[in-house]
Write an enzyme that holds these catalytic residues in place. Sequence first.
Site, short mmCIF file in Angstrom:
data_model
loop_
_atom_site.label_atom_id
_atom_site.label_comp_id
_atom_site.label_asym_id
_atom_site.label_seq_id
_atom_site.Cartn_x
_atom_site.Cartn_y
_atom_site.Cartn_z
N SER A 144 -5.63 38.38 -19.80
CA SER A 144 -6.03 37.42 -20.83
C SER A 144 -7.31 36.69 -20.42
O SER A 144 -8.35 37.33 -20.20
CB SER A 144 -4.87 36.45 -21.09
OG SER A 144 -5.10 35.68 -22.24
N ASP A 348 -25.30 22.33 -24.12
CA ASP A 348 -26.08 23.05 -23.11
C ASP A 348 -25.20 23.92 -22.21
O ASP A 348 -25.32 23.90 -20.99
CB ASP A 348 -26.90 22.06 -22.28
CG ASP A 348 -28.02 22.74 -21.49
OD1 ASP A 348 -28.41 23.86 -21.88
OD2 ASP A 348 -28.48 22.15 -20.49
N HIS A 401 0.94 40.68 -25.92
CA HIS A 401 -0.10 40.14 -25.05
C HIS A 401 0.38 39.98 -23.61
O HIS A 401 -0.43 40.02 -22.68
CB HIS A 401 -0.56 38.79 -25.61
CG HIS A 401 -1.71 38.18 -24.89
ND1 HIS A 401 -3.00 38.64 -25.02
CD2 HIS A 401 -1.77 37.15 -23.99
CE1 HIS A 401 -3.81 37.92 -24.27
NE2 HIS A 401 -3.08 37.01 -23.63
#
Length: 420
Positions: A144, A348, A401
């Site tokens: 993951s 940023d 998953h």
Amino acid sequence: MTEHDQRVIHRHSGYVLIDHLLEVPLDHAAPAGERIALFAREIVAESRENDGLPWLLYLQGGPGHRAPRGLPVWVEAAAQDYRVVLLDQRGTGRSTPLTRQTLAGRPDAAARLRLFRADSIVKDAELLRARLTGGRPWSVLGQSFGGFCATTYLSFAPEGLSEVFITGGLPSLTATADDVYRAAYPRVLAHNEGFFARYPGDEEIALRVADILRTDDVRLPSGERLTVRRFQTAGLGFGTKAEFDDLHYLLEEAFAAPSLLSEVFLRRLEAKLSFAEHPLYALLHEAIYAQGTATDWAADRVRADFPEFDGSAPFRFTGEMIYPWLFAEDASLAPLRDAAHSLAAFTDWPALYDPAALARNTVPVAAAIYADDMYVDRDMSLTTASAIKGLTPWVTPDHAHDGLRESPKVLTHLKSLLHP
């Protein structure tokens, strides 16, 4: 590293477990500045303790989750061929944890948290590699978010890698957080459909719970008010095999009387909903997608385009989304609210991937892409798979998953792709 590096050795269940505790810079751009602890546990089969096995670093999913404790099922498929290293990524477990207790009230909390993404994790891993392997490249297994970190590793430090295995964690190289959640909400809806098809009576129960929450001041054992929108976040685990069913067993015991939620239900629900054990997951969840732009609470904004999640009939749970109001309603997150808003507004963010470097990659890579993955978009993963030179994808409908956690066959198959 420092002279204070430590090792502790345990033996049980046919394995040797060696704990490593060492120091790394908080900010790798300022290596002479503040240092933090980094914890890793080495595991090797006792029968191969003295063999010159190659090393395999495991990078856990998350963000903000410590490495597994005990012996994960996939270790059986790994420890005969590798010395396995389970890393508590910075800020988790025994690696100088970042929590409400250590972060609340710090004027620099948001700036500090910006140093806990995949780029810093990879630089930690490189220092750990130098300490453990003597500089030899090692294999990496990323689950993951750990797969996201492995992709960052391939981008900026491929010289440290001999091979990479990724399970349910091939990220888009360019998608914004908005793109990620716009693709995620329909998958969450599909998993809701699957849940209520398996347990047809649960939608009525969930609606009854929501109706009570809309009219009554229901308190969790902690004293926090339980709102409809917070109740909906109980669907976060829908994408894993075990937790898909866990919510059903929770709903079975929702009522002590027709209009009274049971204490058992509220206690278990609170444990499911609270971020007390992994606040970094909430704080950094959108930041793991940020490259050059602010996330600006993407999941919350994009949710407005999906009225199916308004909490009315048909009732639908949300998934792996973090919302700004959680930092008011969850007492474990409330002291971190200012830091969370600062992170959401920050623009940023440095790049996490280098598409040009990945296009000329020479490290062998095998990646499991789960066809019905609620958390990581299959199409985005396939696009990335085609952008990484030498990557062998395995698209499978047979695992959720958490396939790596559920079955050793996942790692065994990935190994066979690189070592036929």
